[in-house]
Write an enzyme that holds these catalytic residues in place. Structure first.
Site, PDB file in Angstrom:
ATOM      1  CD  GLU A  50      -9.097  24.404  15.546  1.00 41.89           C
ATOM      2  OE1 GLU A  50     -10.172  24.108  14.999  1.00 41.89           O
ATOM      3  OE2 GLU A  50      -8.568  23.696  16.433  1.00 41.89           O
ATOM      4  CE  LYS A 119     -12.107  21.082  13.273  1.00 40.40           C
ATOM      5  NZ  LYS A 119     -12.087  21.753  14.606  1.00 40.40           N
ATOM      6  CB  CYS A 160      -8.470  20.722  15.165  1.00 37.50           C
ATOM      7  SG  CYS A 160      -8.475  20.361  16.943  1.00 37.50           S
TER       8      CYS A 160
END
Length: 286
Positions: A50, A119, A160
């Site tokens: 990331e 995301k 994440c």
């Protein structure tokens, strides 16, 4: 099983735990070099961390943001094509239409962009006395599931904080994914507590391989990443794991082993779809 089928049931995955600095060009050149290194070890799929081109933090996202395609994705495209690998480009801050996103691009062995995942779940947490972080102060969320096909298996992509949401992994598994990849930057509070546990949970719940790519730890940065990029097998075992420093780790993904696990403990066939269901409301990016 034919010789070809047997050959396609195994492939090497590489996870690059990159030491990210404040100099974008250095990050890009080092990422490219480590992708080359990974391909030289026989890797067919390579995963970057990331925010691989930028320090992680709300104060950095707008400064380092790019449009896609742009400078960073051009480097990814070239690296994938040079090495003939599927390259999961971690994530970068993306600017589009006046909004910022935390976006992962995936390139095929021909260098073509095959996927962009924004995301979905923004990292907004407040652990008193330890860490407060609010991605939503600067970023907007994505709105779609993201999967891509390889000659070996289908792969689901999250970034994440997406990993904390079991429903996303369940939907990917239902759609036929056998490998889930999560570029992520857990911190020194959530990392030791939850990083490995979440990966093993997603792997066991869905009987899939799970791989995570973290930036290497930098104790001098404003956000200190936990590191410890990891690959977990469908039995929930950690089969490859980095320390805190820059490294490339490898795992041989064995899809026959995955099939054997699913046959031995057939939870997919035993689900009570007459009682409960996890469904996707939005579209699929693939």
């Amino acid at each position: 099983m034919s010789t070809l089928a047997k050959a396609m049931s195994k492939f090497r995955l590489a996870v690059v735990q990159l030491q990210v600095t404040s100099v974008k060009q250095d990050n890009l050149s080092r990422a490219r070099r480590l992708v080359n290194e990974a391909a030289g070890q026989g890797s067919k799929v390579v995963l970057l961390p990331e925010c691989f081109n930028s320090p992680y933090g709300t104060s950095f996202f707008s400064e380092y943001a790019e449009r896609i395609p742009g400078e960073s994705t051009q480097v990814l495209s070239e690296a994938a094509k040079e090495n003939k690998v599927f390259l999961v480009g971690g994530s970068i801050p993306e600017e589009d239409g006046g909004k910022l996103y935390n976006s992962c691009t995936v390139f095929g062995p021909d260098g073509e962009l095959i996927l962009k995942h924004r995301k979905i779940h923004l990292f907004d947490i407040d652990v008193p006395g330890k860490i407060r972080f609010q991605e939503s102060e600067t970023l907007s969320p994505g709105n779609s599931l993201s999967m891509f096909q390889t000659p070996f298996c289908k792969v689901g992509v999250g970034i994440c904080y997406d990993m904390r949401f079991a429903e996303l992994a369940q939907l990917y598994s239902r759609e036929g994914c056998q490998l889930l990849v999560y570029p992520g930057a857990f911190n020194m509070t959530t990392g030791p507590a939850h990083w490995e546990l979440l990966q093993r949970g997603r792997a066991i719940d869905n009987q899939v391989y799970v791989a995570t790519a973290s930036p290497a730890r930098d104790e001098t940065s404003s956000y200190v990443a936990w590191g410890h990029s990891t690959v977990v097998n469908p039995w929930g075992e950690v089969i490859s794991k980095a320390g805190p420093e820059e490294a490339v780790i490898y795992a041989d993904i064995d899809l026959q082993y995955l099939a054997d696990i699913r046959q031995q403990i057939p939870i997919t066939a035993q689900r009570r779809d007459d009682i409960y269901a996890v469904t996707s409301v939005q579209g699929v990016s693939s």
